[in-house]
Design an enzyme around this catalytic site. Structure first.
Site, PDB file in Angstrom:
ATOM      1  N   ASP A  46       0.840  -1.211   0.000  1.00 17.12           N
ATOM      2  CA  ASP A  46       0.000   0.000   0.000  1.00 17.12           C
ATOM      3  C   ASP A  46       0.871   1.256   0.000  1.00 17.12           C
ATOM      4  OD1 ASP A  46       0.946  -0.364   2.624  1.00 17.12           O
ATOM      5  OD2 ASP A  46      -0.844   0.533   3.525  1.00 17.12           O
ATOM      6  N   ASP A  51       6.794   1.113   1.851  1.00 14.47           N
ATOM      7  CA  ASP A  51       6.447   0.128   0.811  1.00 14.47           C
ATOM      8  C   ASP A  51       7.281   0.379  -0.443  1.00 14.47           C
ATOM      9  OD1 ASP A  51       3.507  -1.055   1.754  1.00 14.47           O
ATOM     10  OD2 ASP A  51       3.820   1.018   2.335  1.00 14.47           O
ATOM     11  N   ASN A  75      -2.397   2.812   3.488  1.00 10.89           N
ATOM     12  CA  ASN A  75      -1.833   4.117   3.820  1.00 10.89           C
ATOM     13  C   ASN A  75      -2.619   5.253   3.182  1.00 10.89           C
ATOM     14  OD1 ASN A  75       0.327   3.401   5.509  1.00 10.89           O
ATOM     15  ND2 ASN A  75       1.535   2.738   3.739  1.00 10.89           N
ATOM     16  N   THR A 161       2.832  -6.030   2.800  1.00  6.07           N
ATOM     17  CA  THR A 161       3.295  -4.856   3.546  1.00  6.07           C
ATOM     18  C   THR A 161       2.200  -3.804   3.710  1.00  6.07           C
ATOM     19  OG1 THR A 161       4.173  -3.763   1.571  1.00  6.07           O
ATOM     20  CG2 THR A 161       5.679  -5.235   2.753  1.00  6.07           C
ATOM     21  N   PHE A 200      -0.695  -0.600  12.537  1.00 10.33           N
ATOM     22  CA  PHE A 200      -1.556  -0.095  11.458  1.00 10.33           C
ATOM     23  C   PHE A 200      -2.084  -1.188  10.518  1.00 10.33           C
ATOM     24  CE2 PHE A 200      -2.286   1.429   7.169  1.00 10.33           C
ATOM     25  CZ  PHE A 200      -3.233   2.425   7.389  1.00 10.33           C
ATOM     26  N   ASN A 201      -1.204  -2.030   9.968  1.00  7.28           N
ATOM     27  CA  ASN A 201      -1.664  -2.985   8.940  1.00  7.28           C
ATOM     28  C   ASN A 201      -2.685  -3.972   9.501  1.00  7.28           C
ATOM     29  OD1 ASN A 201      -0.071  -1.835   6.967  1.00  7.28           O
ATOM     30  ND2 ASN A 201       1.615  -3.294   7.207  1.00  7.28           N
ATOM     31  N   HIS A 274       9.797   0.270   7.916  1.00  4.84           N
ATOM     32  CA  HIS A 274       9.277  -1.055   8.272  1.00  4.84           C
ATOM     33  C   HIS A 274       9.333  -2.084   7.131  1.00  4.84           C
ATOM     34  CE1 HIS A 274       7.174   1.060  11.621  1.00  4.84           C
ATOM     35  NE2 HIS A 274       6.855   1.952  10.705  1.00  4.84           N
ATOM     36  N   ASP A 275       8.707  -1.727   6.011  1.00  6.38           N
ATOM     37  CA  ASP A 275       8.279  -2.753   5.044  1.00  6.38           C
ATOM     38  C   ASP A 275       9.388  -3.536   4.338  1.00  6.38           C
ATOM     39  OD1 ASP A 275       5.642  -2.261   5.654  1.00  6.38           O
ATOM     40  OD2 ASP A 275       5.340  -0.857   3.999  1.00  6.38           O
TER      41      ASP A 275
HETATM   42  C1  BDR Z   1       2.995  -0.135   8.556  1.00  8.84           C
HETATM   43  O1  BDR Z   1       1.957   0.838   8.404  1.00  8.84           O
HETATM   44  C2  BDR Z   1       2.199   1.625   7.272  1.00  8.84           C
HETATM   45  O2  BDR Z   1       2.012   2.973   7.566  1.00  8.84           O
HETATM   46  C3  BDR Z   1       3.585   1.314   6.793  1.00  8.84           C
HETATM   47  O3  BDR Z   1       3.644   1.365   5.388  1.00  8.84           O
HETATM   48  C4  BDR Z   1       3.851  -0.066   7.314  1.00  8.84           C
HETATM   49  O4  BDR Z   1       3.429  -1.052   6.403  1.00  8.84           O
HETATM   50  C5  BDR Z   1       3.725   0.156   9.838  1.00  8.84           C
HETATM   51  O5  BDR Z   1       2.857   0.076  10.911  1.00  8.84           O
HETATM   52 CA    CA Z   2       2.870  -0.495   4.115  1.00  6.98          CA
END
Ligand code: BDR
Ligand code: CA
Length: 348
Positions: A46, A51, A75, A161, A200-201, A274-275
């Protein structure tokens, strides 16, 4: 002589003794039989600043055979995340890899949550991008993923991701679909980043996440507990900047915007990227140390919906369904990531 068990607790203790987590002993992203064969991967994402780095790493590193990039709402809205995938692929000179758009909302809710406060209105604020030349080949990412998996000679690994909606929909629509492994960025063994408990994800589509963790397929969870150690520090930024290519400048602009939101929202001095750690762990499994654990997604909690309950210590007696990352080597990660930006930048 061994003591005999006198309480019901000992049955649970037996399970815990037999299967005590091998903390940090490497993830079960098994090397392919032919160690030199590239791992076939579909990246479901996303974009999203981080990402974008996952896409670049997957496309650039020869250990990964990137079969498709699929997009999901997360996102930002689906139209924006799809445009952003095409934008970064165009900027990075990535061509010949199909892009397919997928679900525009969570499995069971009329609309999802976006992360404008982190990724901006476009979902990938910072650089100015030209008109993308990379096309969208399908608007049915779920069917598209299935046809790739069904027709590929080798078992395919899914890397997720964004919210898990597309992949959960795939598992629901095609039970038994032969997926090699699912590597997800999501959740945490500790706290959340969108609520005190939820990442978040997962929070964006908890039912989808529960379907993935409960699928019976091998799952590797790359959560905030490790991604929060992979920071785009000033030293990382200057190494990218020193590459001196147009793509390096785009990456610096992305990370500079992303750093500003992480600073103002969370007080991070450097933002966590993160991703791409998901992809890096496939390329170099020694980057992560994992522990097998039963992971459950909290679906009903009033304050904890979307939390990943990661049973590292075998309290529940439930069989492990996941390799949860518990340690990370950020230096090895950045070496791979910067090399990918360098290699892609040579062609742009
Ligand atoms: C995740 O949430 C999104 O904002 C980032 O792309 C990542 O995948 C981190 O919590
Ligand atoms: Ca992401």
């Amino acid at each position: 002589m061994a003591q005999e068990s006198v309480t019901g607790r000992d049955e649970l203790q037996d399970v815990r003794d037999l299967e005590m987590p091998r903390r940090g002993t490497g993830c079960a992203a098994e090397p392919a039989e032919d160690a030199h064969a590239a791992i076939p991967v579909i990246l479901d994402c996303d974009p999203g600043h981080d990402d974008a780095f996952a896409i670049m790493l997957a496309a650039a590193n020869p250990a990964i055979d990137l079969l498709a990039v699929t997009t999901v709402a997360g996102n930002q809205t689906l139209d924006k995340t799809t445009l952003n995938a095409r934008r970064i692929m165009t900027a990075a000179g990535i061509s010949g890899i199909p892009v397919a758009s997928g679900r525009d909302r969570p499995l069971m809710a009329p609309s999802g949550r976006v992360a404008t406060e982190i990724h901006g209105e476009s979902g990938m604020d910072g650089p100015s991008f030209g008109e993308p030349t990379v096309p969208v080949v399908s608007t049915d990412a779920v069917g598209f993923m299935h046809s790739i998996i069904a027709n590929h000679a080798e078992p395919v690994t899914l890397v997720v991701t964004g919210p898990f909606t597309n992949v959960a929909a795939l598992l629901l629509a095609y039970p038994g679909v032969p997926v090699e492994r699912i590597v997800v960025m999501g959740g945490s063994t500790e706290r959340g980043n969108v609520t005190p408990a939820a990442e978040f994800n997962i929070y964006a589509d908890p039912e989808a996440a529960q379907i993935v963790f409960g699928s019976g397929l091998p799952v590797t969870m790359v959560g905030l507990n490790v991604t929060h150690q992979v920071l785009a520090t000033p030293s990382v930024l200057s190494k990218i900047s020193a590459l001196g290519t147009p793509l390096a400048a785009v990456c610096v602009d992305l990370l500079t915007f992303y750093a500003s939101t992480y600073k103002s929202l969370f007080g991070f001095d450097s933002p966590p990227v993160h991703d791409p750690l998901t992809i890096a762990a496939l390329i170099d499994p020694a980057i992560l140390g994992c522990s097998s654990a039963a992971v459950t997604v909290e679906l009903n909690g009033t304050a904890t919906r979307g939390a990943t309950v990661v049973d590292l210590d075998r309290w529940t007696g439930a069989a492990p369904n996941c390799d949860a990352a518990v340690t990370v080597d950020p230096t090895r990660f950045w070496d791979l990531m910067i090399a990918a930006i360098r290699d892609l930048g040579d062609d742009t």
